[in-house]
Design an enzyme around this catalytic site. Structure first.
Site, PDB file in Angstrom:
ATOM      1  N   ASP A  25       0.835  -1.212   0.000  1.00 20.00           N
ATOM      2  CA  ASP A  25       0.000   0.000   0.000  1.00 20.00           C
ATOM      3  C   ASP A  25       0.864   1.255   0.000  1.00 20.00           C
ATOM      4  O   ASP A  25       1.982   1.245   0.514  1.00 20.00           O
ATOM      5  CB  ASP A  25      -0.928  -0.024   1.229  1.00 20.00           C
ATOM      6  CG  ASP A  25      -2.102   0.936   1.071  1.00 20.00           C
ATOM      7  OD1 ASP A  25      -2.352   1.410  -0.058  1.00 20.00           O
ATOM      8  OD2 ASP A  25      -2.768   1.219   2.087  1.00 20.00           O
ATOM      9  N   HIS A  42       2.216   3.334  -9.040  1.00 17.87           N
ATOM     10  CA  HIS A  42       1.991   1.904  -9.286  1.00 17.87           C
ATOM     11  C   HIS A  42       3.162   1.304 -10.085  1.00 17.87           C
ATOM     12  O   HIS A  42       3.579   0.182  -9.841  1.00 17.87           O
ATOM     13  CB  HIS A  42       0.674   1.674 -10.032  1.00 17.87           C
ATOM     14  CG  HIS A  42      -0.542   2.082  -9.239  1.00 17.87           C
ATOM     15  ND1 HIS A  42      -0.705   1.762  -7.912  1.00 17.87           N
ATOM     16  CD2 HIS A  42      -1.648   2.805  -9.584  1.00 17.87           C
ATOM     17  CE1 HIS A  42      -1.874   2.259  -7.486  1.00 17.87           C
ATOM     18  NE2 HIS A  42      -2.453   2.896  -8.477  1.00 17.87           N
ATOM     19  N   SER A  70      -7.565  -5.687  -4.801  1.00 20.27           N
ATOM     20  CA  SER A  70      -8.583  -6.300  -3.946  1.00 20.27           C
ATOM     21  C   SER A  70      -9.940  -6.309  -4.649  1.00 20.27           C
ATOM     22  O   SER A  70     -10.160  -5.559  -5.612  1.00 20.27           O
ATOM     23  CB  SER A  70      -8.700  -5.533  -2.621  1.00 20.27           C
ATOM     24  OG  SER A  70      -9.401  -4.321  -2.813  1.00 20.27           O
ATOM     25  N   TRP A  74     -12.230  -2.334  -7.403  1.00 14.45           N
ATOM     26  CA  TRP A  74     -13.065  -1.956  -8.559  1.00 14.45           C
ATOM     27  C   TRP A  74     -13.781  -0.649  -8.295  1.00 14.45           C
ATOM     28  O   TRP A  74     -14.288  -0.013  -9.218  1.00 14.45           O
ATOM     29  CB  TRP A  74     -14.101  -3.040  -8.861  1.00 14.45           C
ATOM     30  CG  TRP A  74     -13.524  -4.360  -9.266  1.00 14.45           C
ATOM     31  CD1 TRP A  74     -13.449  -5.478  -8.483  1.00 14.45           C
ATOM     32  CD2 TRP A  74     -12.943  -4.716 -10.522  1.00 14.45           C
ATOM     33  NE1 TRP A  74     -12.854  -6.502  -9.177  1.00 14.45           N
ATOM     34  CE2 TRP A  74     -12.538  -6.070 -10.438  1.00 14.45           C
ATOM     35  CE3 TRP A  74     -12.729  -4.026 -11.727  1.00 14.45           C
ATOM     36  CZ2 TRP A  74     -11.926  -6.738 -11.500  1.00 14.45           C
ATOM     37  CZ3 TRP A  74     -12.127  -4.705 -12.792  1.00 14.45           C
ATOM     38  CH2 TRP A  74     -11.736  -6.043 -12.661  1.00 14.45           C
ATOM     39  N   LEU A 136      10.988 -20.496  -4.848  1.00 16.16           N
ATOM     40  CA  LEU A 136      10.062 -19.589  -4.153  1.00 16.16           C
ATOM     41  C   LEU A 136       8.718 -19.685  -4.861  1.00 16.16           C
ATOM     42  O   LEU A 136       8.679 -19.726  -6.090  1.00 16.16           O
ATOM     43  CB  LEU A 136      10.585 -18.144  -4.237  1.00 16.16           C
ATOM     44  CG  LEU A 136       9.620 -17.026  -3.816  1.00 16.16           C
ATOM     45  CD1 LEU A 136       9.515 -16.945  -2.290  1.00 16.16           C
ATOM     46  CD2 LEU A 136      10.055 -15.667  -4.358  1.00 16.16           C
ATOM     47  N   ARG A 197      -4.823  -2.084   8.949  1.00 17.91           N
ATOM     48  CA  ARG A 197      -6.014  -2.909   8.735  1.00 17.91           C
ATOM     49  C   ARG A 197      -5.692  -4.012   7.734  1.00 17.91           C
ATOM     50  O   ARG A 197      -4.684  -3.974   7.041  1.00 17.91           O
ATOM     51  CB  ARG A 197      -7.192  -2.048   8.263  1.00 17.91           C
ATOM     52  CG  ARG A 197      -6.920  -1.215   7.037  1.00 17.91           C
ATOM     53  CD  ARG A 197      -8.170  -0.417   6.601  1.00 17.91           C
ATOM     54  NE  ARG A 197      -7.855   0.503   5.523  1.00 17.91           N
ATOM     55  CZ  ARG A 197      -7.792   1.833   5.655  1.00 17.91           C
ATOM     56  NH1 ARG A 197      -8.057   2.414   6.802  1.00 17.91           N
ATOM     57  NH2 ARG A 197      -7.494   2.589   4.606  1.00 17.91           N
ATOM     58  N   ILE A 198      -6.612  -4.980   7.665  1.00 15.17           N
ATOM     59  CA  ILE A 198      -6.410  -6.170   6.822  1.00 15.17           C
ATOM     60  C   ILE A 198      -7.027  -5.984   5.433  1.00 15.17           C
ATOM     61  O   ILE A 198      -6.637  -6.643   4.485  1.00 15.17           O
ATOM     62  CB  ILE A 198      -7.031  -7.427   7.512  1.00 15.17           C
ATOM     63  CG1 ILE A 198      -6.437  -7.642   8.912  1.00 15.17           C
ATOM     64  CG2 ILE A 198      -6.876  -8.680   6.682  1.00 15.17           C
ATOM     65  CD1 ILE A 198      -4.987  -8.043   8.964  1.00 15.17           C
TER      66      ILE A 198
HETATM   67  C1  IPE Z   1      -5.389  -2.824  -0.139  1.00 14.11           C
HETATM   68  O1  IPE Z   1      -5.034  -1.504  -0.379  1.00 14.11           O
HETATM   69  C2  IPE Z   1      -5.378  -3.607  -1.396  1.00 14.11           C
HETATM   70  C3  IPE Z   1      -4.096  -3.694  -2.087  1.00 14.11           C
HETATM   71  C4  IPE Z   1      -2.944  -3.266  -1.675  1.00 14.11           C
HETATM   72  C5  IPE Z   1      -4.165  -4.357  -3.331  1.00 14.11           C
HETATM   73  P1  IPE Z   1      -6.134  -0.344  -0.431  1.00 14.11           P
HETATM   74  O2  IPE Z   1      -5.381   0.923  -0.496  1.00 14.11           O
HETATM   75  O3  IPE Z   1      -7.097  -0.608  -1.512  1.00 14.11           O
HETATM   76  O4  IPE Z   1      -6.856  -0.525   0.978  1.00 14.11           O
HETATM   77  P2  IPE Z   1      -7.898   0.409   1.740  1.00 14.11           P
HETATM   78  O5  IPE Z   1      -9.040   0.629   0.828  1.00 14.11           O
HETATM   79  O6  IPE Z   1      -7.192   1.683   2.066  1.00 14.11           O
HETATM   80  O7  IPE Z   1      -8.251  -0.347   2.975  1.00 14.11           O
HETATM   81  C1  IPE Z   2      -1.688   0.197  -3.331  1.00 10.47           C
HETATM   82  O1  IPE Z   2      -1.458   1.554  -3.393  1.00 10.47           O
HETATM   83  C2  IPE Z   2      -1.887  -0.406  -4.691  1.00 10.47           C
HETATM   84  C3  IPE Z   2      -3.266  -0.832  -4.976  1.00 10.47           C
HETATM   85  C4  IPE Z   2      -4.248  -0.846  -4.132  1.00 10.47           C
HETATM   86  C5  IPE Z   2      -3.523  -1.287  -6.311  1.00 10.47           C
HETATM   87  P1  IPE Z   2      -2.636   2.593  -3.346  1.00 10.47           P
HETATM   88  O2  IPE Z   2      -3.041   2.912  -4.740  1.00 10.47           O
HETATM   89  O3  IPE Z   2      -3.726   2.135  -2.460  1.00 10.47           O
HETATM   90  O4  IPE Z   2      -1.893   3.845  -2.709  1.00 10.47           O
HETATM   91  P2  IPE Z   2      -2.494   4.888  -1.684  1.00 10.47           P
HETATM   92  O5  IPE Z   2      -3.042   4.123  -0.515  1.00 10.47           O
HETATM   93  O6  IPE Z   2      -3.539   5.656  -2.411  1.00 10.47           O
HETATM   94  O7  IPE Z   2      -1.316   5.730  -1.327  1.00 10.47           O
HETATM   95 MG    MG Z   3      -4.123   2.408  -0.494  1.00  6.03          MG
END
Ligand code: IPE
Ligand code: IPE
Ligand code: MG
Length: 265
Positions: A25, A42, A70, A74, A136, A197-198
């Site tokens: 994240d 990304h 996740s 979407w 791995l 969080r999870i």
């Molecule tokens: C969790 O990250 C999913 C991935 C890293 C793929 P998010 O950035 O989408 O999570 P929330 O919405 O802040 O909990």
């Molecule tokens: C995690 O980074 C990657 C995905 C969820 C695809 P984010 O895109 O959630 O980055 P932040 O949380 O907005 O910084």
């Molecule tokens: Mg995020």
């Protein structure tokens, strides 16, 4: 035979985690701080993946699981979702050969039915090509949700053994149908980006996993950051429901066993 379940039996614990699961994240914030579009974050995130895969191989970690998209992602703006799909497509096209050269087995878990046919083909090809590699196992969770995983496992159990659903269901009955039945449960969970969080990641499998949260944004997460997480993991006392005293007693018994077999051999 071992069930591999931390709730059914006390697992063996080693200094190097066998399975590390990561919520990558903070890509968006990484980009925002640099006045760049989110997709730039990304893209840098993919580079961080490459470095962490290498670091895991070097450290003898057997399983690395990465949350890439996740079931709730979407909900993001359609342009970002489309760019993420393109990036996944490009990364697979480019990286599978390198993974294969390095003895890495690729697995993708999640509801891939919603992905474009070409992306699904790339996933299937990548998995097939690397299926016999043993150094791995790299699992990418894409359109994955922990609740979806449990529900799809129940549905598959119901199809295979309709009678199983009539009575109480044992863990061992459901476990083979969960997406990651090929892997031990994660020892170490890491979430970058500061959130604690999870987010619907491996909710079943994380039952006894050690949790580690860091402010470091995913594109900045490197081998040294991984080592800091592993160092924290090593400090943990993994009791699995027992007391500290029981744990010490078990360690003394294991050490005495080791001395006996050393003397015998
Ligand atoms: C969790 O990250 C999913 C991935 C890293 C793929 P998010 O950035 O989408 O999570 P929330 O919405 O802040 O909990
Ligand atoms: C995690 O980074 C990657 C995905 C969820 C695809 P984010 O895109 O959630 O980055 P932040 O949380 O907005 O910084
Ligand atoms: Mg995020």
């Amino acid at each position: 035979m071992s069930t591999g379940s931390a709730t059914l039996e006390v697992p063996q614990v080693s200094d190097v985690p066998r399975h590390v699961a990561i919520i990558m994240d903070g890509n968006g914030r990484w980009a925002k701080r640099r006045h760049l579009p989110r997709i730039a974050g990304h893209k840098r995130g993919v580079e961080a993946v490459r470095a962490i895969v290498k670091a895991c191989v070097e450290r003898g970690i057997g399983f690395l699981t990465l949350f890439a998209f996740s079931s709730e992602n979407w909900r993001r703006p359609p342009e970002e979702v489309a760019l993420l799909m393109q990036l996944f497509d490009a990364a697979l096209s480019r990286e599978v050969a390198r993974l294969h050269r390095n003895g890495i087995r690729l697995k993708v878990v999640g509801d891939t039915a919603r992905f474009a046919p070409r992306l699904r083909e790339l996933i299937a090809e990548g998995e097939q090509r690397t299926a016999d590699n043993q150094r791995l196992t790299l699992t990418v969770a894409a359109n994955y949700g922990g609740r979806w995983d449990i529900l799809q496992a129940l549905a598959r159990l119901a199809r295979a053994q309709p009678e199983a659903l009539a009575g109480p269901i044992a863990e061992q009955q459901l476990a083979p149908y969960l997406c990651m039945s090929y892997a031990p449960e994660p020892d170490l969970f890491i979430r970058t980006g500061g959130e604690q969080r999870i987010s619907n990641f491996l909710i079943w499998q994380l039952a006894y996993t050690e949790l580690y949260f860091t402010e470091t944004l995913w594109p900045d997460f490197d081998a040294a950051a991984l080592d800091a997480a592993i160092a924290s993991y090593r400090q943990r006392e993994r009791r699995f429901g027992r007391t500290s005293e029981q744990l010490e007693e078990a360690q003394r018994a294991a050490a005495a066993d080791g001395r006996r077999s050393a003397a015998a051999g």
